[in-house]
Design an enzyme around this catalytic site. Structure first.
Site, PDB file in Angstrom:
ATOM      1  N   ASP A 196       0.911  -1.456  -0.056  1.00 32.16           N
ATOM      2  CA  ASP A 196       0.287  -0.214   0.175  1.00 32.16           C
ATOM      3  C   ASP A 196       0.204   0.775  -0.018  1.00 32.16           C
ATOM      4  O   ASP A 196       1.659   1.246   0.310  1.00 32.16           O
ATOM      5  CB  ASP A 196      -1.491  -0.205   1.813  1.00 32.16           C
ATOM      6  CG  ASP A 196      -1.825   1.395   0.811  1.00 32.16           C
ATOM      7  OD1 ASP A 196      -2.948   1.504   0.473  1.00 32.16           O
ATOM      8  OD2 ASP A 196      -1.682   1.760   2.263  1.00 32.16           O
ATOM      9  N   GLU A 247       1.888   0.278  -4.937  1.00 37.66           N
ATOM     10  CA  GLU A 247       0.937   0.646  -5.253  1.00 37.66           C
ATOM     11  C   GLU A 247       1.237   2.419  -5.336  1.00 37.66           C
ATOM     12  O   GLU A 247       1.923   2.662  -4.980  1.00 37.66           O
ATOM     13  CB  GLU A 247      -0.641   0.927  -3.795  1.00 37.66           C
ATOM     14  CG  GLU A 247      -1.212   2.158  -4.532  1.00 37.66           C
ATOM     15  CD  GLU A 247      -2.389   2.646  -3.631  1.00 37.66           C
ATOM     16  OE1 GLU A 247      -3.274   3.613  -3.859  1.00 37.66           O
ATOM     17  OE2 GLU A 247      -2.030   2.557  -2.435  1.00 37.66           O
TER      18      GLU A 247
HETATM   19  C1  NOJ Z   1      -4.587   2.893  -0.545  1.00 41.78           C
HETATM   20  C2  NOJ Z   1      -5.128   2.052  -0.670  1.00 41.78           C
HETATM   21  O1  NOJ Z   1      -5.553   1.315  -1.231  1.00 41.78           O
HETATM   22  C3  NOJ Z   1      -6.640   2.941   0.118  1.00 41.78           C
HETATM   23  O2  NOJ Z   1      -7.863   1.633  -0.116  1.00 41.78           O
HETATM   24  C4  NOJ Z   1      -6.540   3.706   1.093  1.00 41.78           C
HETATM   25  O3  NOJ Z   1      -7.537   4.028   2.140  1.00 41.78           O
HETATM   26  C5  NOJ Z   1      -5.264   4.480   1.680  1.00 41.78           C
HETATM   27  N1  NOJ Z   1      -4.341   3.562   0.184  1.00 41.78           N
HETATM   28  C6  NOJ Z   1      -5.083   4.438   3.303  1.00 41.78           C
HETATM   29  O4  NOJ Z   1      -3.737   3.033   3.342  1.00 41.78           O
END
Ligand code: NOJ
Length: 536
Positions: free
Chosen positions: A220, A281
């Site tokens: 993440d 991500e």
């Molecule tokens: C990206 C995640 O995909 C999202 O759902 C989340 O709210 C944020 N990062 C914070 O962790």
């Protein structure tokens, strides 16, 4: 739709790692399948549906966070990264899911959250109980405030979810004290990756899951862990502070070059598990900077969101493809493709909704599966689900809704549970009452309604995934652009597959070849608008 010709021998994938061209299926556990009747999806629910996932033909699962969490951000606020929340069935349920998935030759990747923890994590509670400057506070990003009595936040950073990225704490003696940084919700304090405990603990977490058999991790906010020295103010505040996806490469909250050292350290550990994958991500526009994340000693894969951001236009889609390939080509990494996830509007809605939205989404999955690289499918996309944009205010759970002062409804509309069977909500998702209401008019979209319907979106996904896995026409990791009428695009894989997308308003003639699969039936050799076809 044209019947697929007889299927030749499977493609030999032994010469490249499995993840380079895998079809990943993203499970948002709260919304996938509930086995306990509490209205919230769980891991035994996922396990019960593995037969379905095998039928769909996916190679791997990406399971969104299921670790212990107070669920302030749907599980992205982790209180114990080495345990599974009872909400999802506890640790034994994860072990069972891993084993059951592996017995069907489906890999399992977990979502880890290195950038922040929950405010209920023992470390953060200890930090609150300790004094300014203590080792406990050093694991997070605590600072004195600015202005008179430190009453102003240490800098001007907004939270991605709206409001300031800082919250002031009350010191153990009851006085107003320091501030802590949270790029997301206040329940998600950012970790300090300059602190050795943080990296060491993350390594322990990765080993914990890898030793239990998981096949890798989605990381993440993988572009966010390193913060710039001195935490300088943002020179220009983003126009919409709370827009999750508004990303600017110069935003100092992200993309600090020091993050690459963190990824090298992570990779070193993961390399001890030869088949495991890390998928970051990474919200970065610049191709060179994006490519840096997937150098040979960093992440294996990084999400590229260009296709998800592209409008349904040949020019935008082509541009997204060109840029995605250009970003990873120089570092020999595999591209990734994604049309939606739990943070963004579903493609059916984004492309206009209704029959047109569905037709375009069907076309785009064929385009996506024709490209070289890894593909990520968000649960429910294979059913052609739209966003639900009329959820009642009182059911909204995304922290964006509260933090934006009810100006942004957040992401719940794309998180409505999956409809499995039957003719009325909750469509077999739960025996209880689903945590978000499922629209009654999804009766025709259930898995049951689509499974044996040859023209359904689910059947299209199944056929496409199967052909992609089996046919040698998909070989080679390049594409060549073909000539095509205005408003359309066509490309060819070295193995021979040609993919045509008609994003124009008129039917177009197809290039020579046999139609392997089409998202809408060609008529008289012409592909209708809002459709794609594969030819060999
Ligand atoms: C990206 C995640 O995909 C999202 O759902 C989340 O709210 C944020 N990062 C914070 O962790």
């Amino acid at each position: 739709m044209t019947d697929a010709p007889a299927v030749p021998a499977p493609v030999d994938r032994t010469t490249q790692p499995w993840w380079r061209s895998a079809v990943f299926y993203q499970i948002y556990p709260r919304s996938f399948a509930d086995s306990s009747g509490d209205g919230i999806g769980d891991l035994p629910g996922v396990r019960d549906k593995l037969g379905y996932l095998e039928l769909l033909g996916v190679d791997a699962l990406w399971v969104c966070p299921v670790m212990r969490s107070p669920m302030a951000d749907g599980g992205y606020d982790v209180a114990d990264p080495r345990d599974i929340d009872q909400l999802f069935g506890g640790l034994a349920a994860m072990d069972e899911l891993i084993a059951a998935a592996h017995s069907r030759r489906i890999k399992v990747t977990m979502d880890l959250v290195p950038n922040h923890t929950s405010d209920q994590h023992p470390w953060f509670r200890a930090a609150l109980a300790a004094a300014a400057g203590s080792p406990e506070r050093e694991r997070y990003i605590f600072r004195d405030g600015r202005g008179l009595d430190g009453a102003e936040p240490p800098n001007n950073w907004p939270s991605i979810f709206g409001g300031p990225a800082w919250t002031r704490v009350t010191e153990p003696d009851g006085t107003p004290g320091q501030w802590y940084l949270h790029i997301f919700a206040r329940e998600q304090p950012d970790l300090n990756w300059d602190n050795d405990d943080v990296a060491a603990d993350f390594e322990q977490t990765m080993r914990f899951w890898l030793d239990r058999g998981v096949d890798g991790f989605r990381l993440d906010v993988a572009h966010g862990m390193a913060k710039p020295d001195g935490l300088p103010d943002l020179p220009d505040l983003p126009e919409v502070a709370s827009a999750l996806l508004a990303h600017d490469d110069d935003d100092v909250r992200f993309n600090n070059p020091a993050v690459h050292e963190i990824h090298r350290r992570i990779r070193k550990l993961v390399d001890e598990y030869p088949d495991a994958v890390t998928i970051g991500e990474v919200w970065v526009n610049d191709n060179t900077r994006f490519g840096e994340y997937v150098r040979a000693d960093e992440l294996h894969l990084a999400f590229n969101f260009r296709l998800a951001e592209a409008r349904f236009s040949a020019e935008d889609v082509r541009d997204a493809i060109d840029n995605s390939l250009a970003a990873v080509g120089p570092v020999f990494a595999s591209p990734t493709w994604t049309l939606s996830n739990h943070d963004i509007e579903r493609e059916v809605t984004r492309y206009g909704g209704g029959a047109v939205g569905v037709a375009r989404a069907r076309a785009m999955i064929l385009l996506e599966l024709a490209l070289p690289g890894a593909v990520f499918i968000y649960n429910g996309a294979e059913l052609g689900l739209p966003d639900v944009d009329d959820l009642p205010d009182q059911v909204l759970q995304d922290p964006v809704w509260e933090r934006s002062g009810h100006t942004e409804r957040g992401r719940d509309g794309c998180r409505v549970p999956v409809p499995w069977e039957g003719t009325a909500p909750p469509f077999g998702f739960t025996t209880g009452s689903s945590w978000l209401p499922i629209p009654p008019d999804w009766a025709g979209l259930t898995v049951e309604a689509q499974l044996e319907e040859l023209g359904s979106t689910l059947s299209l996904y199944r056929m496409a995934i199967e052909l992609r896995a089996l046919r040698p026409d998909f070989g080679g990791d390049r594409i060549e652009w073909y000539g095509s009428p205005p408003g359309c695009l066509a490309f060819r894989r070295p193995g021979g597959l040609v993919c045509v997308l008609n994003a124009s308003a008129a039917p177009i003639p197809l290039p020579p070849g046999d139609v392997l699969l089409a998202s809408a039936p060609p008529e008289g050799g012409r592909l209708p608008p809002n459709a794609a076809a594969w030819l060999v």
